[in-house]
Scaffold this active site. Structure first.
Site, PDB file in Angstrom:
ATOM      1  CB  SER A 144      -0.969  -0.024   1.184  1.00  0.00           C
ATOM      2  OG  SER A 144      -2.116   0.761   0.905  1.00  0.00           O
ATOM      3  CE  LYS A 196     -17.261  19.067  14.741  1.00  0.00           C
ATOM      4  NZ  LYS A 196     -16.062  19.530  14.020  1.00  0.00           N
TER       5      LYS A 196
END
Length: 331
Positions: A144, A196
């Protein structure tokens, strides 16, 4: 005032002082090492192979998860990967006029999207602005983010049994809403907007929230694919076929044109010397300086043992609370 009350007051005062002292000490331990020990050298050069003195190759070691720990690694983590220090070591090798090339020995499952991108950009800068080749030597794992930083290198070597690939992006968290409900635990959240508390661990994710995060993932994934297309000079459709998150052995990566050659660090050094064309030039490595943070970390481990492990776990939990975009191979 009776003797019992005096005793209770003294005990309370001692506990308060002890608690304050422990809090202060651990706060110091959590300070940014670069700020606390600004005078410590970032480069401790050791000779791996003496040569003819006509130049040198620098070996840098990237071991562990590529992350900045919010730029505040503790003294207890002085021996692990330090993102700021690694970038400074790249700068030091780039600015050293006696350095002809750099080998990055990579052993990592990847890490943060931002941190991986910073290393990638630094490698590109060294090759384009300083005209110094950068070779990558993959160790047991370069997955990765580990592959992300290898893609722009002049040459990429992997051991036949290296685990690499895992090209993609991941963001994950834990949902404990059902467990909390079984235990009678309720989460009370007051927020300024509907998103949020996105990826909250105490409630199910909405479809809109999932799409917001998926768009972020897709953007970072496209960047990953672009990096490979540009760095490896491969067709985009070929890269997209390879970039489905699977892992590859070094042999498989070589057959897929993800790496240039097979071999270990000694093979890379031999080929690099030939490519530079100055004969058997010196080979040095940058090690972590054995300054106070390193000595303290080793001493703390010896004396604190399990208590140190508990503190490190506390730090990990605090740092892992917020989900992050990661170029990271996870099992």
């Amino acid at each position: 005032m009776s003797g019992k009350r005096w005793t209770a007051l003294i005990i309370a005062a001692v506990l308060f002082i002890a608690s304050s002292a422990v809090t202060t000490v651990f706060s110091v331990f959590s300070m940014d090492l670069d700020d606390l020990f600004d005078g410590e050298e970032v480069v401790d050069e050791h000779v791996l192979e003496s040569g003819n003195g006509r130049g040198k190759i620098v070996v840098l070691h990237l071991n562990g998860v590529i992350q900045s720990s919010y730029d505040a690694p503790s003294l207890f983590e002085a021996s692990t990967y330090n993102h700021g220090r690694f970038l400074k070591q790249l700068d030091a090798a780039a600015n050293d006029g006696t350095v002809d090339g750099i080998i990055i020995s990579v052993n990592t499952p990847g890490g943060g999207v931002m941190e991986s991108d910073q290393i990638h950009d630094k490698i590109v800068e060294i090759q384009e602005d300083y005209r110094k080749p950068v070779y990558v030597s993959m160790g047991s794992m370069a997955a990765s983010g580990g592959y992300y930083i290898a893609a722009p290198a002049t040459q990429v070597f992997a051991h036949p049994q290296t685990m690499t690939g895992s090209i993609g992006v991941i963001m994950q968290s834990i949902n404990v809403s059902e467990l909390a409900e079984d235990l009678g635990i309720q989460s009370e959240v007051i927020k300024s907007g509907p998103y949020k508390d996105i990826m909250s661990a105490t409630r199910e994710m909405t479809d809109d929230e999932r799409q917001i995060l998926q768009d972020m993932i897709d953007e970072s994934y496209d960047r990953f694919v672009d990096i490979i297309v540009e760095g490896r000079e491969l067709p985009r459709d070929q890269v997209e076929e390879l970039a489905d998150g699977r892992i590859y052995t070094g042999n498989q990566a070589y057959e897929a044109d993800l790496v240039d050659e097979l071999g270990d660090l000694d093979d890379v050094i031999e080929v690099f010397r030939d490519d530079i064309g100055k004969g058997d030039i010196d080979v040095v490595e940058y090690r972590q300086p054995l300054g106070f943070p390193s000595l303290f970390g080793a001493t703390a481990q010896a004396f604190l043992g399990d208590q140190l492990s508990v503190y490190s776990m506390k730090e990990w939990i605090q740092q892992s609370h917020a989900p992050r975009l990661m170029y990271l191979y996870t099992e």
